[in-house]
Design an enzyme around this catalytic site. Structure first.
Site, mmCIF file in Angstrom:
data_model
loop_
_atom_site.group_PDB
_atom_site.id
_atom_site.type_symbol
_atom_site.label_atom_id
_atom_site.label_comp_id
_atom_site.label_asym_id
_atom_site.label_seq_id
_atom_site.Cartn_x
_atom_site.Cartn_y
_atom_site.Cartn_z
ATOM 1 N N HIS A 130 0.826 -1.214 0.000
ATOM 2 C CA HIS A 130 0.000 0.000 0.000
ATOM 3 C C HIS A 130 0.859 1.262 0.000
ATOM 4 O O HIS A 130 1.979 1.272 0.526
ATOM 5 C CB HIS A 130 -0.876 -0.023 1.263
ATOM 6 N N HIS A 208 -6.506 -5.169 6.160
ATOM 7 C CA HIS A 208 -7.678 -5.890 5.632
ATOM 8 C C HIS A 208 -7.825 -7.284 6.247
ATOM 9 O O HIS A 208 -8.719 -8.034 5.851
ATOM 10 C CB HIS A 208 -7.604 -5.978 4.107
HETATM 11 C C1 LIG Z 1 -3.219 -1.975 3.225
HETATM 12 C C2 LIG Z 1 -3.608 -0.669 3.834
HETATM 13 N N1 LIG Z 1 -2.821 -0.139 4.777
HETATM 14 C C3 LIG Z 1 -3.131 1.031 5.352
HETATM 15 C C4 LIG Z 1 -4.238 1.735 4.996
HETATM 16 C C5 LIG Z 1 -4.499 3.056 5.628
HETATM 17 O O1 LIG Z 1 -5.428 2.952 6.665
HETATM 18 P P1 LIG Z 1 -6.328 4.196 7.043
HETATM 19 O O2 LIG Z 1 -7.459 4.227 6.059
HETATM 20 O O3 LIG Z 1 -6.775 3.922 8.442
HETATM 21 O O4 LIG Z 1 -5.465 5.407 6.946
HETATM 22 C C6 LIG Z 1 -5.103 1.199 4.017
HETATM 23 C C7 LIG Z 1 -6.357 1.841 3.623
HETATM 24 O O5 LIG Z 1 -6.612 2.839 3.194
HETATM 25 C C8 LIG Z 1 -4.759 -0.026 3.415
HETATM 26 O O6 LIG Z 1 -5.529 -0.539 2.447
#
Ligand SMILES: Cc1ncc(COP(=O)(O)O)c(C=O)c1O
Length: 379
Positions: A130, A208
């Site tokens: 990500h 996830h």
């Molecule tokens: C794999 C992954 N890590 C981190 C995040 C970030 O999390 P947050 O939406 O709480 O900032 C997301 C989602 O947006 C994600 O899909």
């Protein structure tokens, strides 16, 4: 110097224009957008907790008991009882000494990775990590290496070659338990074995997996009984937990270091205490018999449409334009399924991303299945 308008025209020409399209309803399994009722296969509310009455009530109760805001950063005077209680509950659930809560998952990554590694160190990322892990690695100043998605032979070779050259450097391997745009799992046991063999640290982003996998919903590390061997168990409270916020669970030593070094923790106002209070309610539900029943329902819903091990089901389309057209056609049929395009996914792999929830009734999934059937592309 190109103007914003020129830049935007270029995005539009490439089919990469993005715009906000607000909902006119709560973000439940069925939503209203632009006057149209749609089954929502776009959100990450895997257990249907975003509109759970007990969690809503906890949020309201939290405001009444602790006020609307925290008014300061955590280290100044922004730490209230629910923040500590949430961190203790997360640490226990994750079988770790301690945990630290952040305002969101993105801020967690941006705080943790640069606090752990610096210029003399290395970060090794899965190719499909990500954006928050990629950006955090860049921010750290460490040397970044990338291995092809889930390729353990390549990861092993990278670890061995870095270790041979830099005996004392910190090496941090960062990967995801459930890949956000593909819905597949990382080979966690092999990843853990390799990091241990080469004296590397492991950050596992369970964004996830949290709520979805494991006997008590604590993610892939719990499912594989590997929680104690993962250096940093990262996650977010903004997906299956139905709220917002991020966390990291680790040993006392690491958490104390993060309190001293993680800049997105230190230099940011603490999340509202009511949110932490509601997150405690969400965590209790996720770990309860009700949470188990919701996970069972989610698994049944997944099985109605796919053999995916997770509720994320991609349908690769190819071009951005075709993916957008497919998404619009589904909206015409009453289904909200987003088109995911570059740079979220590699060029040429634009896709529909279906995410399922325990809250979807079987009829909605049957409608989705019928609507997806004639579309070209591979699931
Ligand atoms: C794999 C992954 N890590 C981190 C995040 C970030 O999390 P947050 O939406 O709480 O900032 C997301 C989602 O947006 C994600 O899909």
């Amino acid at each position: 110097m190109p103007s914003p308008a020129e830049e935007l025209r270029k995005l539009q020409a490439e089919g990469l224009w993005r715009e906000l399209r607000p909902l006119d309803s709560p973000a439940g399994p069925q939503v209203v957008r632009e006057g149209r009722e749609l089954w929502n296969f776009a959100s990450n509310d895997y257990l249907g907790l975003a509109c759970h009455p007990e969690i809503e009530a906890a949020l309201v109760e939290g405001v009444r008991r602790f006020g609307a805001g925290s008014a300061a950063s955590r280290l100044v005077c922004g730490t209230l009882p629910p923040h500590r209680l949430l961190e203790e509950a997360l640490a226990e659930a994750k079988q770790c000494d301690a945990a630290l809560a952040f305002s969101c998952g993105f801020a967690t990554a941006l705080g943790v990775i640069p606090a752990v590694v610096g210029k003399a160190d290395f970060v090794i990322l899965d190719k499909l990590c990500h954006a928050c892990l990629v950006d955090a690695a860049r921010l750290s100043g460490a040397t970044i290496r990338v291995f092809p998605h889930n390729d353990m032979r390549k990861l092993g070779r990278l670890l061995a070659s870095i270790r041979a050259k830099a005996a004392k450097a910190r090496i941090l391997v960062a990967t995801e338990s459930v890949f956000s745009m593909d819905g597949d799992l990382c080979p966690l046991r092999e990843t853990v074995d390799l990091t241990e063999t080469h004296g590397a640290l492991l950050l596992l982003d369970e964004a996830h997996g949290f709520g979805v996998l494991g006997v008590s919903g604590m993610g892939l590390a719990e499912q594989e009984k590997l929680q104690r061997r993962v250096t940093f168990q990262m996650g977010t409270l903004s997906k299956a937990a139905g709220l917002s916020g991020g966390y990291i669970a680790a040993s006392h030593g690491w958490i104390d270091l993060l309190v001293n070094r993680a800049r997105s923790f230190i230099y940011s106002t603490a999340p509202p205490p009511a949110l932490a209070h509601a997150a405690l309610a969400s965590l209790r539900i996720i770990r309860s018999a009700e949470g188990n029943a919701l996970r069972q329902k989610l698994r049944e819903n997944i099985a109605r449409i796919s053999e995916s091990p997770t509720p994320i089901i991609p349908r690769i389309i190819g071009s951005s334009e075709s993916a957008l057209a497919a998404s619009s056609a589904l909206a015409e049929a009453g289904l909200l399924v987003p088109a995911i395009r570059f740079p979220t996914v590699p060029r040429g792999t634009a896709r529909l991303r279906v995410s399922l929830s325990a809250a979807h009734p079987p009829q909605a999934i049957a409608t989705l299945k019928a609507a997806l059937a004639p579309l070209h592309g591979a699931t």
